[in-house]
Design an enzyme around this catalytic site. Structure first.
Site, PDB file in Angstrom:
ATOM      1  N   LYS A 164      43.068  39.182  42.980  1.00  0.00           N
ATOM      2  CA  LYS A 164      43.552  38.048  42.189  1.00  0.00           C
ATOM      3  C   LYS A 164      44.843  37.530  42.803  1.00  0.00           C
ATOM      4  O   LYS A 164      45.677  38.303  43.272  1.00  0.00           O
ATOM      5  CB  LYS A 164      43.781  38.514  40.744  1.00  0.00           C
ATOM      6  CG  LYS A 164      44.409  37.485  39.808  1.00  0.00           C
ATOM      7  CD  LYS A 164      44.573  38.079  38.419  1.00  0.00           C
ATOM      8  CE  LYS A 164      45.400  37.186  37.495  1.00  0.00           C
ATOM      9  NZ  LYS A 164      45.566  37.768  36.151  1.00  0.00           N
ATOM     10  N   LYS A 181      39.682  36.147  42.100  1.00  0.00           N
ATOM     11  CA  LYS A 181      40.165  35.422  40.923  1.00  0.00           C
ATOM     12  C   LYS A 181      41.337  34.537  41.309  1.00  0.00           C
ATOM     13  O   LYS A 181      42.356  35.012  41.813  1.00  0.00           O
ATOM     14  CB  LYS A 181      40.583  36.391  39.815  1.00  0.00           C
ATOM     15  CG  LYS A 181      41.126  35.692  38.557  1.00  0.00           C
ATOM     16  CD  LYS A 181      41.405  36.691  37.450  1.00  0.00           C
ATOM     17  CE  LYS A 181      42.096  36.030  36.243  1.00  0.00           C
ATOM     18  NZ  LYS A 181      42.326  36.988  35.139  1.00  0.00           N
ATOM     19  N   ASP A 216      43.749  43.722  34.675  1.00  0.00           N
ATOM     20  CA  ASP A 216      44.370  43.034  35.813  1.00  0.00           C
ATOM     21  C   ASP A 216      45.724  43.711  36.070  1.00  0.00           C
ATOM     22  O   ASP A 216      46.656  43.539  35.284  1.00  0.00           O
ATOM     23  CB  ASP A 216      44.596  41.552  35.496  1.00  0.00           C
ATOM     24  CG  ASP A 216      43.305  40.753  35.394  1.00  0.00           C
ATOM     25  OD1 ASP A 216      42.231  41.373  35.298  1.00  0.00           O
ATOM     26  OD2 ASP A 216      43.377  39.508  35.391  1.00  0.00           O
TER      27      ASP A 216
END
Length: 219
Positions: free
Chosen positions: A157, A186, A91
């Site tokens: 995300k 996400k 990430d």
């Protein structure tokens, strides 16, 4: 809504005062509850890999965290190091300053370098870009999601959890509407209970980043 929330949760512990003992507990919980992954700081990747080697739980780590202001070269090195240590998912944080400067050429180049890194890896990697939506307007979110879709990133995300705000329904709906069905969304930041998690899933999220995974699934 009939969903297996546990299988969508990245069981997360990114606090600066995290210890080896905390990571051992996190990994044990992830195996017991069947979470998708544990999300840990890079220094804890080797321990997490060892603890989860006989399970289906993935090891996720964060890159350029939490500000996203490292150079792309540093982020890529950090990512390569994490991969060498056994990380399955990365990430990474976008450079929000570049977004505000309209330097989307630099943002896209960084996306492309992460996609290249994934394509040259000997293992199946998942790359998620953290947008830090609390700082962005709708136009900026749309532009980043379009670029993530076009370059082939796996997920967009919402948040690091260290910004001024976390995930919200409107941003999740917007992100899903732009990336379509082939890119994951996400939701991360401030998700503490079952109701909020289900709301995020209904809005289009297919992964939840949270430190409250057990509270969420034990309803």
């Amino acid at each position: 809504m009939n969903v297996n929330l546990a299988s969508m949760i990245d069981h997360t512990l990114l606090k600066p005062n995290t210890t080896f003992e905390h990571i051992e507990k996190l990994c044990k919980e992830a195996k017991v509850y069947g979470f998708a992954s544990v999300c840990v700081n890079p220094c804890y990747v080797p321990l997490s890999v060892e603890l989860l080697k006989d399970s289906n739980v993935k090891v996720c780590t964060v890159i350029g965290f939490p500000l996203g202001a490292n150079t792309t070269a540093v982020k890529i090195y950090e990512a390569q190091n994490a991969i060498q240590m056994g990380a399955d998912e990365l990430d990474y944080v976008v450079n929000v300053g570049y977004v505000f400067d309209n330097r989307f050429d630099l943002v896209k180049k960084e996306m492309e370098e992460f996609v290249t890194l994934r394509s040259t890896s000997s293992k199946k990697l998942v790359i998620k870009i953290i947008l830090e939506t609390c700082y962005l307007n709708e136009e900026q979110i749309i532009r980043l999601c379009e670029m993530a879709r076009e370059t082939g990133l796996d997920f967009v995300k919402t948040s690091t959890g260290f910004g001024t705000g976390g995930a919200n329904i409107e941003h999740i709906k917007l992100m899903r509407s732009i990336v379509g069905t082939h890119v994951g969304v996400k939701a991360s930041g401030g998700i503490k209970n079952y109701q909020d998690s289900i709301a995020m899933v209904e809005a289009g999220a297919n992964r939840i980043g949270t430190s409250s995974g057990i509270t969420i699934v034990e309803i």
